[in-house]
Design a protein around this motif. Structure first.
Motif, PDB file in Angstrom:
ATOM      1  N   TYR A  76       0.799  -1.138  -0.077  1.00 24.50           N
ATOM      2  CA  TYR A  76      -0.013   0.035   0.070  1.00 24.50           C
ATOM      3  C   TYR A  76       0.729   1.225  -0.117  1.00 24.50           C
ATOM      4  O   TYR A  76       1.958   1.247   0.684  1.00 24.50           O
ATOM      5  CB  TYR A  76      -0.716   0.236   1.228  1.00 24.50           C
ATOM      6  CG  TYR A  76      -1.868   1.094   1.625  1.00 24.50           C
ATOM      7  CD1 TYR A  76      -2.738   1.557   0.761  1.00 24.50           C
ATOM      8  CD2 TYR A  76      -1.131   2.335   2.431  1.00 24.50           C
ATOM      9  CE1 TYR A  76      -3.718   2.779   1.055  1.00 24.50           C
ATOM     10  CE2 TYR A  76      -1.941   3.562   2.385  1.00 24.50           C
ATOM     11  CZ  TYR A  76      -3.183   3.497   1.962  1.00 24.50           C
ATOM     12  OH  TYR A  76      -3.843   4.650   2.242  1.00 24.50           O
ATOM     13  N   GLN A  77       0.409   2.250  -0.734  1.00 29.08           N
ATOM     14  CA  GLN A  77       1.023   3.592  -0.895  1.00 29.08           C
ATOM     15  C   GLN A  77       0.226   4.784  -0.747  1.00 29.08           C
ATOM     16  O   GLN A  77      -0.775   4.690  -1.586  1.00 29.08           O
ATOM     17  CB  GLN A  77       2.137   3.600  -2.085  1.00 29.08           C
ATOM     18  CG  GLN A  77       2.674   4.836  -2.430  1.00 29.08           C
ATOM     19  CD  GLN A  77       3.575   5.000  -3.672  1.00 29.08           C
ATOM     20  OE1 GLN A  77       3.680   3.705  -4.420  1.00 29.08           O
ATOM     21  NE2 GLN A  77       4.015   5.869  -4.326  1.00 29.08           N
ATOM     22  N   ARG A  78       0.380   5.700  -0.308  1.00 30.26           N
ATOM     23  CA  ARG A  78      -0.570   6.867  -0.240  1.00 30.26           C
ATOM     24  C   ARG A  78       0.462   7.730  -0.882  1.00 30.26           C
ATOM     25  O   ARG A  78       1.136   8.481  -0.722  1.00 30.26           O
ATOM     26  CB  ARG A  78      -0.879   7.476   1.254  1.00 30.26           C
ATOM     27  CG  ARG A  78      -1.681   8.783   1.269  1.00 30.26           C
ATOM     28  CD  ARG A  78      -2.123   9.003   2.524  1.00 30.26           C
ATOM     29  NE  ARG A  78      -2.835   7.891   3.298  1.00 30.26           N
ATOM     30  CZ  ARG A  78      -3.186   7.856   4.622  1.00 30.26           C
ATOM     31  NH1 ARG A  78      -2.545   8.767   5.415  1.00 30.26           N
ATOM     32  NH2 ARG A  78      -4.264   7.037   5.052  1.00 30.26           N
ATOM     33  N   ALA A  79      -0.481   8.313  -1.871  1.00 36.28           N
ATOM     34  CA  ALA A  79       0.197   8.994  -2.960  1.00 36.28           C
ATOM     35  C   ALA A  79       0.281  10.852  -2.436  1.00 36.28           C
ATOM     36  O   ALA A  79      -1.043  10.937  -1.801  1.00 36.28           O
ATOM     37  CB  ALA A  79      -0.301   9.064  -4.494  1.00 36.28           C
ATOM     38  N   THR A  80       1.305  11.370  -2.742  1.00 39.88           N
ATOM     39  CA  THR A  80       1.324  12.760  -2.338  1.00 39.88           C
ATOM     40  C   THR A  80       0.814  14.045  -3.415  1.00 39.88           C
ATOM     41  O   THR A  80       0.635  15.035  -3.219  1.00 39.88           O
ATOM     42  CB  THR A  80       2.363  13.322  -1.729  1.00 39.88           C
ATOM     43  OG1 THR A  80       3.313  12.881  -2.435  1.00 39.88           O
ATOM     44  CG2 THR A  80       2.683  12.341  -0.509  1.00 39.88           C
ATOM     45  N   ALA A 107      -0.735  13.911  -7.965  1.00 45.85           N
ATOM     46  CA  ALA A 107      -1.369  12.958  -9.040  1.00 45.85           C
ATOM     47  C   ALA A 107      -0.408  12.380  -9.930  1.00 45.85           C
ATOM     48  O   ALA A 107      -0.342  11.186 -10.346  1.00 45.85           O
ATOM     49  CB  ALA A 107      -2.126  13.775  -9.875  1.00 45.85           C
ATOM     50  N   GLY A 108       0.721  13.124 -10.086  1.00 46.93           N
ATOM     51  CA  GLY A 108       1.947  12.621 -10.855  1.00 46.93           C
ATOM     52  C   GLY A 108       2.615  11.330 -10.125  1.00 46.93           C
ATOM     53  O   GLY A 108       3.043  10.440 -10.887  1.00 46.93           O
ATOM     54  N   GLU A 109       2.867  11.667  -8.862  1.00 50.51           N
ATOM     55  CA  GLU A 109       3.404  10.537  -8.183  1.00 50.51           C
ATOM     56  C   GLU A 109       2.409   9.198  -8.231  1.00 50.51           C
ATOM     57  O   GLU A 109       3.119   8.192  -8.561  1.00 50.51           O
ATOM     58  CB  GLU A 109       3.885  10.663  -6.819  1.00 50.51           C
ATOM     59  CG  GLU A 109       4.259   9.788  -5.587  1.00 50.51           C
ATOM     60  CD  GLU A 109       4.033  10.134  -4.276  1.00 50.51           C
ATOM     61  OE1 GLU A 109       4.275   9.122  -3.491  1.00 50.51           O
ATOM     62  OE2 GLU A 109       3.827  11.266  -3.817  1.00 50.51           O
ATOM     63  N   ALA A 110       1.246   9.393  -7.994  1.00 51.33           N
ATOM     64  CA  ALA A 110       0.288   8.274  -8.241  1.00 51.33           C
ATOM     65  C   ALA A 110       0.488   7.643  -9.643  1.00 51.33           C
ATOM     66  O   ALA A 110       0.592   6.067  -9.538  1.00 51.33           O
ATOM     67  CB  ALA A 110      -1.090   8.563  -7.858  1.00 51.33           C
ATOM     68  N   ALA A 111       0.392   8.445 -10.672  1.00 50.76           N
ATOM     69  CA  ALA A 111       0.310   7.815 -11.737  1.00 50.76           C
ATOM     70  C   ALA A 111       1.748   7.089 -12.178  1.00 50.76           C
ATOM     71  O   ALA A 111       2.021   6.012 -12.741  1.00 50.76           O
ATOM     72  CB  ALA A 111       0.446   8.915 -13.005  1.00 50.76           C
ATOM     73  N   ALA A 112       2.686   7.597 -11.782  1.00 47.81           N
ATOM     74  CA  ALA A 112       4.218   7.005 -11.702  1.00 47.81           C
ATOM     75  C   ALA A 112       3.977   5.644 -10.958  1.00 47.81           C
ATOM     76  O   ALA A 112       4.807   4.559 -11.551  1.00 47.81           O
ATOM     77  CB  ALA A 112       5.311   7.907 -11.417  1.00 47.81           C
ATOM     78  N   ALA A 113       3.851   5.619  -9.894  1.00 51.74           N
ATOM     79  CA  ALA A 113       3.838   4.384  -9.027  1.00 51.74           C
ATOM     80  C   ALA A 113       2.823   3.440  -9.653  1.00 51.74           C
ATOM     81  O   ALA A 113       3.432   2.166  -9.796  1.00 51.74           O
ATOM     82  CB  ALA A 113       3.291   4.801  -7.747  1.00 51.74           C
ATOM     83  N   VAL A 114       1.815   3.608 -10.217  1.00 52.35           N
ATOM     84  CA  VAL A 114       0.917   2.470 -10.850  1.00 52.35           C
ATOM     85  C   VAL A 114       1.827   2.020 -12.172  1.00 52.35           C
ATOM     86  O   VAL A 114       1.759   0.716 -12.641  1.00 52.35           O
ATOM     87  CB  VAL A 114      -0.397   2.956 -11.158  1.00 52.35           C
ATOM     88  CG1 VAL A 114      -1.338   2.076 -11.812  1.00 52.35           C
ATOM     89  CG2 VAL A 114      -1.116   3.164  -9.718  1.00 52.35           C
ATOM     90  N   LEU A 159      -1.375  -1.027  -4.051  1.00 51.80           N
ATOM     91  CA  LEU A 159      -2.547  -0.195  -4.145  1.00 51.80           C
ATOM     92  C   LEU A 159      -2.117   1.158  -3.941  1.00 51.80           C
ATOM     93  O   LEU A 159      -1.005   1.311  -3.019  1.00 51.80           O
ATOM     94  CB  LEU A 159      -3.532  -0.600  -3.101  1.00 51.80           C
ATOM     95  CG  LEU A 159      -4.514  -1.577  -3.306  1.00 51.80           C
ATOM     96  CD1 LEU A 159      -5.483  -1.684  -2.167  1.00 51.80           C
ATOM     97  CD2 LEU A 159      -5.297  -1.717  -4.857  1.00 51.80           C
ATOM     98  N   VAL A 160      -2.542   2.125  -4.670  1.00 53.17           N
ATOM     99  CA  VAL A 160      -1.918   3.397  -4.527  1.00 53.17           C
ATOM    100  C   VAL A 160      -3.068   4.380  -4.240  1.00 53.17           C
ATOM    101  O   VAL A 160      -3.871   4.494  -5.269  1.00 53.17           O
ATOM    102  CB  VAL A 160      -1.327   3.948  -5.864  1.00 53.17           C
ATOM    103  CG1 VAL A 160      -0.817   5.598  -5.634  1.00 53.17           C
ATOM    104  CG2 VAL A 160      -0.161   3.125  -6.240  1.00 53.17           C
ATOM    105  N   ASP A 161      -3.126   4.747  -3.260  1.00 53.66           N
ATOM    106  CA  ASP A 161      -4.362   5.721  -2.439  1.00 53.66           C
ATOM    107  C   ASP A 161      -4.214   7.014  -2.971  1.00 53.66           C
ATOM    108  O   ASP A 161      -3.420   7.675  -2.871  1.00 53.66           O
ATOM    109  CB  ASP A 161      -4.173   5.512  -0.932  1.00 53.66           C
ATOM    110  CG  ASP A 161      -5.638   5.946  -0.294  1.00 53.66           C
ATOM    111  OD1 ASP A 161      -6.300   6.817  -1.106  1.00 53.66           O
ATOM    112  OD2 ASP A 161      -5.589   5.735   0.890  1.00 53.66           O
TER     113      ASP A 161
END
Length: 328
Positions: free
Chosen positions: A6-10, A12-19, A48-50
Motif C-alpha cells: 500500500y502507498q498513499r500518493a502525495t 497525481a503525478g506520483e500516483a500515476a508513476a507508481a502505478v 494499491l496506490v491511494d
C-alpha cells in the motif's frame, strides 16, 4: 483477498508513476467497487496506490461557464451542489438514482466512471468470462442474460456498463482530464473513454496503465430541458434495466438541438446519435419522437432473456422525449 502493498500518493503525478511502474498496481479512491472485487478474488492487485487524499475534491467553475469536477469529488457532494442541481439537473438526477446514500458518500467521480460491470458471470469465478479471463468464453450468451446488452455487444461479451452518472455526463458532452506517469496531460471526450468489447472485452477504456483521471470537465449548461430517467427492478440500490438522459431545446415548436444517451443497454454509456439526427430540426410531433426512438434502437439485438429491453428502451425513450419537449 490476496496480499498487497500500500502507498498513499502525495500528488497525481506520483500516483500515476507508481502505478505505471508496476503492472499489478491499481489506484484506489473510494474503493466501493475495487474492494468488493478484491474480496471475491476477481481483482488481485499486488500494490494499491491511494489517491483519496489528493487535492482533487473541488467543484470549480471554468471561465467559459462550465465546471471542472475533481476526480475525488464524492457522488453525494456532486449531487448536492446547488450549482450542479440548477445547471445540470440530469446529472443530479442520475447521481441520486445510483446505488445507496452510503455508497454515494464514498464513491468518487473517477471511480464511478471506471467501475466494472456487474454481470453475474463476471462475478462468478466458476463461470467462463472473457472480461475476467480472456479466451475463456462468455457464459452470458446462453445463460441468464436479463440485464445484458442489446447494443454494441459482441460474441465475446454482452455485459453492460453500470454507471448512471456516466450516462448523464455523456449527454452533457463531458470531457475527461488525465495525467500520465511522464506528467503529460490530455483531455478525452467521454464518448472515447470507454471501449466496446469487440474481441478484447478485458480492455475496457482508452486509458493506458498508470494514466490517472484527475477531473471531469462539463461545458457550459446546454439550452433546453434536461431529464434523466431510470427503469430498474426495485426503487433503490439497483442497476438500470434501461436508463435515458436527454437534453432537448425546443423553440417555436421545433427542436433546435437534442442530445440523447442511454444506459443499461450497452457495454458503455450509449450515445444515440441516430435519434439525435431525427430530432434536430424536426417539429415536436408524435411521429418525430417515435421515429427518434426507433432510430435509437436500430440494430438492437437481444440474447434471449433480455429481448424485452428493446421494446422497453424504445418506449422509455419515447416517453422521456415527450416529457422533455412538452415542458422545454
Amino acid at each position: 483477498m490476496g496480499p498487497f502493498t500500500y502507498q498513499r500518493a502525495t500528488s497525481a503525478g506520483e500516483a500515476a508513476a507508481a502505478v505505471a511502474a508496476n503492472p499489478g498496481a491499481k489506484f484506489i479512491g473510494g474503493g466501493t467497487n475495487l474492494l468488493d472485487l478484491m474480496k471475491l478474488g476477481i481483482e488481485q492487485p499486488v500494490h494499491l496506490v491511494d489517491v483519496s487524499r489528493l487535492p482533487l475534491a473541488a467543484i470549480e467553475e471554468t471561465p467559459d461557464g462550465g465546471f471542472r469536477i475533481g476526480a475525488e469529488v464524492r457522488n453525494s457532494d456532486l449531487a448536492a451542489d446547488i450549482r450542479v442541481r440548477s445547471r445540470y439537473p440530469a446529472l443530479t438526477q442520475a447521481l441520486l438514482s445510483g446505488a445507496s446514500a452510503q455508497i454515494r458518500n464514498k464513491a468518487s467521480t473517477a471511480g464511478n466512471l471506471l467501475q466494472r460491470t456487474r454481470c453475474y458471470f463476471f462475478y462468478d469465478r466458476n463461470m467462463p468470462c472473457n472480461k475476467r479471463s480472456p479466451g475463456s468464453g462468455c457464459a452470458a450468451l446462453s445463460g441468464f442474460n436479463r440485464m445484458h446488452a442489446i447494443l454494441g455487444a459482441s460474441q465475446s461479451c454482452i455485459a453492460v456498463h453500470p454507471s448512471d452518472m456516466a450516462v448523464a455526463m455523456t449527454a452533457l458532452d463531458a470531457r475527461i482530464e488525465t495525467v500520465s506517469a511522464s506528467g503529460d496531460t490530455r483531455t478525452v471526450p467521454i464518448g472515447e473513454l470507454h471501449r466496446l468489447p469487440g474481441e478484447m472485452p478485458d480492455v475496457e477504456t482508452s486509458l493506458s496503465h498508470g494514466e490517472m483521471i484527475t477531473a471531469v470537465v462539463l461545458p457550459p449548461p446546454p439550452a433546453g430541458r434536461q431529464i434523466y430517467r431510470k427503469v430498474r427492478d426495485r426503487a433503490s440500490y439497483a442497476f438500470a434495466l434501461v436508463s435515458v438522459a436527454v437534453v432537448v431545446d425546443v423553440r417555436q415548436g421545433r427542436i433546435s438541438s437534442a442530445r440523447v444517451a442511454m444506459g443499461g443497454v450497452a457495454p458503455k454509456p450509449w450515445r444515440a446519435s441516430g435519434a439525435e439526427q431525427v430530432l434536430s430540426g424536426g417539429q415536436v410531433s408524435d411521429e418525430v419522437l417515435e421515429r427518434a426512438a426507433e432510430a435509437a434502437l436500430a440494430g438492437a439485438q437481444g440474447a434471449g432473456r433480455n429481448d424485452f429491453k428493446i421494446l422497453l428502451a424504445r418506449r422509455m425513450l419515447r416517453a422521456t422525449l415527450s416529457a422533455a419537449t412538452q415542458t422545454a
